[in-house]
Design an enzyme around this catalytic site. Structure first.
Site, PDB file in Angstrom:
ATOM      1  N   ARG A 114      -3.881  19.571  13.612  1.00  0.00           N
ATOM      2  CA  ARG A 114      -5.052  20.435  13.394  1.00  0.00           C
ATOM      3  C   ARG A 114      -6.075  20.331  14.521  1.00  0.00           C
ATOM      4  O   ARG A 114      -6.978  21.154  14.604  1.00  0.00           O
ATOM      5  CB  ARG A 114      -5.674  20.192  12.012  1.00  0.00           C
ATOM      6  CG  ARG A 114      -6.119  18.803  11.741  1.00  0.00           C
ATOM      7  CD  ARG A 114      -6.428  18.614  10.276  1.00  0.00           C
ATOM      8  NE  ARG A 114      -7.527  19.453   9.818  1.00  0.00           N
ATOM      9  CZ  ARG A 114      -8.782  19.299  10.178  1.00  0.00           C
ATOM     10  NH1 ARG A 114      -9.113  18.318  11.011  1.00  0.00           N
ATOM     11  NH2 ARG A 114      -9.717  20.095   9.717  1.00  0.00           N
ATOM     12  N   PRO A 124       1.897  -1.693   9.450  1.00  0.00           N
ATOM     13  CA  PRO A 124       0.565  -2.118   9.002  1.00  0.00           C
ATOM     14  C   PRO A 124      -0.110  -3.069   9.998  1.00  0.00           C
ATOM     15  O   PRO A 124      -1.302  -3.322   9.908  1.00  0.00           O
ATOM     16  CB  PRO A 124       0.831  -2.817   7.668  1.00  0.00           C
ATOM     17  CG  PRO A 124       2.297  -2.984   7.549  1.00  0.00           C
ATOM     18  CD  PRO A 124       2.963  -2.066   8.518  1.00  0.00           C
ATOM     19  N   GLU A 130      11.526  -5.032   5.690  1.00  0.00           N
ATOM     20  CA  GLU A 130      10.458  -5.987   6.040  1.00  0.00           C
ATOM     21  C   GLU A 130       9.899  -5.754   7.441  1.00  0.00           C
ATOM     22  O   GLU A 130       9.029  -6.470   7.887  1.00  0.00           O
ATOM     23  CB  GLU A 130      10.987  -7.423   5.942  1.00  0.00           C
ATOM     24  CG  GLU A 130      11.264  -7.879   4.528  1.00  0.00           C
ATOM     25  CD  GLU A 130      10.040  -7.754   3.630  1.00  0.00           C
ATOM     26  OE1 GLU A 130       8.993  -8.316   3.980  1.00  0.00           O
ATOM     27  OE2 GLU A 130      10.146  -7.093   2.583  1.00  0.00           O
ATOM     28  N   ASP A 190     -15.671  19.525  11.351  1.00  0.00           N
ATOM     29  CA  ASP A 190     -15.098  18.587  10.388  1.00  0.00           C
ATOM     30  C   ASP A 190     -15.987  17.415  10.063  1.00  0.00           C
ATOM     31  O   ASP A 190     -16.822  17.040  10.866  1.00  0.00           O
ATOM     32  CB  ASP A 190     -13.889  17.899  11.017  1.00  0.00           C
ATOM     33  CG  ASP A 190     -12.683  18.743  10.902  1.00  0.00           C
ATOM     34  OD1 ASP A 190     -12.742  19.707  10.173  1.00  0.00           O
ATOM     35  OD2 ASP A 190     -11.700  18.393  11.565  1.00  0.00           O
TER      36      ASP A 190
HETATM   37  N1  ADE Z   1       4.401   1.075   7.312  1.00  0.00           N
HETATM   38  C1  ADE Z   1       4.142   0.344   6.208  1.00  0.00           C
HETATM   39  N2  ADE Z   1       2.838   0.301   5.944  1.00  0.00           N
HETATM   40  C2  ADE Z   1       2.215   1.033   6.921  1.00  0.00           C
HETATM   41  C3  ADE Z   1       0.876   1.342   7.200  1.00  0.00           C
HETATM   42  N3  ADE Z   1      -0.122   0.916   6.434  1.00  0.00           N
HETATM   43  N4  ADE Z   1       0.609   2.109   8.275  1.00  0.00           N
HETATM   44  C4  ADE Z   1       1.615   2.543   9.062  1.00  0.00           C
HETATM   45  N5  ADE Z   1       2.905   2.275   8.846  1.00  0.00           N
HETATM   46  C5  ADE Z   1       3.217   1.528   7.792  1.00  0.00           C
END
Ligand code: ADE
Length: 262
Positions: free
Chosen positions: A153, A88, A115, A168
């Protein structure tokens, strides 16, 4: 294009490889795919891939040795591949990142769990960090599938003419036009007459106008970084005239007059 996924849940990918466009791309040798179990690189009877964080705190961290060994082996087999950590904290995945990745020789995805992964992996073993959105998944596997799907794709020869990636949503920087198929009438809603007219020029104009309307209503932010064509500016000007006429007519009668003063 060669996709390699490093994960502690390789089985998650079996159904993913077996359906739809991904399946077709594999069958036509447009993509090669493999999901490799990080546990195969872990030492000891229990093949442990995680451990407690130094300094304390909750949760577990993915150990560097099995991950490092897995990435090394994947890189040896596909030396020109880009190594992407799914996290994330990475840069946000979108259509332009998908296009960028589609021109790579190959992609190796490192799916974190728990984590996160030991920081030393991020320092020496990774080329890029990607996030699919501002939320935390329980692991990178679904993110890897999202990216593989969106990138596949875009590879030439994968989509048929009818499914063309050029038309698209997002491909021209705005949303795709409204689509209809049979029946002509569904639960009181008819297909717009113009689509039945056979007049291709008019249909094309109508589609561009619906693209602009949807983008304006649903994702006005997309207009910020996109230059408008002459034709698009003409369409927007026409709306301005129409909107001004509505406002003008309403104000002639006074506020609320047309709805009986309510
Ligand atoms: N791993 C955990 N959350 C994630 C996310 N939002 N994007 C990519 N990998 C992740």
């Amino acid at each position: 294009m060669n996709f390699v996924v490093l994960t502690i849940f390789p089985e998650m990918f079996n159904p993913f490889w077996e359906h739809g466009i991904i399946r077709r791309a594999i069958d036509r040798n447009k993509i090669r795919v493999s999901a490799i179990d990080i546990r195969d690189f872990a030492e000891g009877k229990h093949r442990v891939t995680d451990d407690r964080p130094y300094g304390g705190g909750c949760g577990m961290v993915m150990k560097p040795e099995p991950l490092g060994a897995a990435i090394r082996e994947a890189t040896q087999k596909a030396p020109l591949s880009k190594k992407i950590l799914l996290t994330p904290q990475g840069r946000r995945f979108d259509s332009s990142v998908a296009h960028e990745l589609s021109s790579s020789e190959g992609l190796i995805f490192i799916c974190g769990r728990y984590e996160g992964v030991d920081e030393r992996i991020c320092l020496d073993f990774i080329d890029d960090e990607i996030s699919i959105g501002d939320y935390v998944l329980t692991g990178g596997e679904l993110a890897a599938m999202v990216i593989i799907d969106a990138v596949t794709r875009l590879i030439p020869g994968i989509l048929g003419g009818r499914e063309s990636a050029e038309k698209d949503s997002f491909s021209g920087g705005i949303l795709e036009y409204a689509q209809y198929t049979r029946p002509r009438s569904f639960e009181g809603h008819d297909v717009p007459e113009i689509l039945l007219s056979g007049d291709h020029k008019k249909i094309e104009n109508w589609r561009l106008e619906t693209s602009l309307i949807r983008t304006f209503l649903k994702r006005p932010d997309l207009f910020e970084n996109r230059a408008l064509s002459k034709q698009e500016i003409e369409i927007l000007k026409k709306w301005c005239v129409d909107i001004e006429r509505i406002i003008h007519n309403q104000s002639l009668y006074g506020p609320g007059a047309l709805s009986g003063g309510q």
